[in-house]
Design an enzyme around this catalytic site. Structure first.
Site, mmCIF file in Angstrom:
data_model
loop_
_atom_site.group_PDB
_atom_site.id
_atom_site.type_symbol
_atom_site.label_atom_id
_atom_site.label_comp_id
_atom_site.label_asym_id
_atom_site.label_seq_id
_atom_site.Cartn_x
_atom_site.Cartn_y
_atom_site.Cartn_z
ATOM 1 N N GLU A 157 0.829 -1.205 0.000
ATOM 2 C CA GLU A 157 0.000 0.000 0.000
ATOM 3 C C GLU A 157 0.863 1.254 0.000
ATOM 4 O OE1 GLU A 157 -4.136 -1.126 2.392
ATOM 5 O OE2 GLU A 157 -2.523 -0.051 3.420
ATOM 6 N N GLU A 244 -6.381 -7.219 -0.352
ATOM 7 C CA GLU A 244 -6.760 -6.928 1.033
ATOM 8 C C GLU A 244 -8.068 -6.160 1.060
ATOM 9 O OE1 GLU A 244 -3.629 -5.231 3.507
ATOM 10 O OE2 GLU A 244 -5.108 -3.923 4.488
#
Length: 319
Positions: A157, A244
């Site tokens: 991320e 995710e």
């Protein structure tokens, strides 16, 4: 390849006839075809499974083979994600051998169970440790490049990193992987916590095949506007992978999660839910005291875990 690195591959080949037609045996190498991820027959597939918690903060010991086996047998998980922490305290940059050992344990467990496994460089600032990432993924490619089970997620991320920086980092790491492993699926993180999928759609990585891009969402924060952005990215021809996501976790039903799951089914998007952990937060799947090796009873599951198990265990039936 060293004799030590050959051991997991030899063991998996010896064990595979004993487990029947596993998910990986059925589908083989996953590859990108247009905006879809397809199996060896060229059929678009959508897999559902679990993401574990940060490797260095797995204080209750869920990173073990019995837990993986439980998720495969009881939850019907087709894929697991091994998020190896990088920069944070106790992560790979500080304790490389310890974190890599834990990751290899999870990878081999997934191989033995015949499911896919994501090797996740779980970082928010990966471009600051490019050399370390290259060295790590070269080692992973040498160890696991012969196995269809493995997917490389080279950047979890990015926070507020520009796509140009992410892309430069990704191209360096992908080049290193491809020199050793020419064909495994590689997933590249996208800007602003892996939500700015419109940026790689406008400027994709084109030098190598089999590249997908990360989309993350949490149902209490992200809704239709992010789905619209993802739809636009798909329409431009890139493939997405939800490595995710998480539901609100405070009730048995979650209407926004239902919308996201319908979107994943419609677009044949694979997804891993966060996380296999007993931390006191809404996204953990089990409560404190649950056995880290599995065997969970309904009372062991948090509301998020109850919802997620109902989704994952019936995913193939509802597509």
């Amino acid at each position: 390849m060293s004799p030590t690195n050959l051991i997991p591959i030899v063991l998996s080949l010896l064990l595979s006839p004993l487990v029947g037609q596993s998910v990986v045996a059925e589908n083989g190498l996953l590859r990108v075809k247009g905006s879809r991820i397809v199996n060896r027959e060229g059929t678009a597939v959508s897999l559902a499974g679990n993401s574990f918690f940060w490797s260095q903060w797995d204080h209750s010991g869920f990173w073990n083979p019995k837990c993986v086996a439980w998720l495969v047998d009881d939850w019907n998980s087709a894929i697991i994600r091994a998020p190896m922490g990088v920069e944070e305290p106790g992560g790979y940059l500080e304790k490389p051998e310890e974190n890599e050992r834990k990751l290899r344990t999870l990878v081999q467990a997934a191989v033995n169970e015949g499911v896919y496994v994501i090797i996740d460089w779980h970082s928010h600032y990966a471009e600051k440790s490019t050399a370390e990432a290259v060295e790590f993924f070269e080692r992973m490619a040498r160890s696991y490049g012969g196995l269809d089970h493995v997917i490389y997620e080279i950047y979890n991320e990015p926070k507020k990193t520009e796509w140009s920086e992410i892309k430069e980092y990704a191209e360096t790491v992908i080049a290193a992987i491809r020199r050793i492993d020419p064909d495994k699926l590689i997933v590249v993180g996208t800007g602003e916590w892996s939500q700015e999928v419109d940026e790689p759609a406008a400027d994709p990585i084109t030098q190598w095949p089999n590249i997908a891009y990360t989309l993350h969402f949490y149902s209490d924060k992200h809704g239709q506007s992010l789905r619209d952005r993802a739809d636009a990215a798909l329409a431009q021809g890139i493939a997405l992978f939800v490595t995710e996501w998480g539901p609100v976790g405070k009730r048995g039903k979650d209407p926004e999660t239902e919308k996201w799951m319908a979107w994943c089914r419609k677009n044949k998007i694979s997804h891993c839910v966060w996380s296999v952990n007993d931390k006191d937060e809404p996204y953990s799947i089990v409560r404190k005291g649950a056995d880290p090796e599995g065997g969970w009873k309904p009372g062991d599951l948090r509301p998020a875990g109850e919802l997620e198990r109902s989704i994952i265990s019936t995913w193939n039936e509802n597509q």
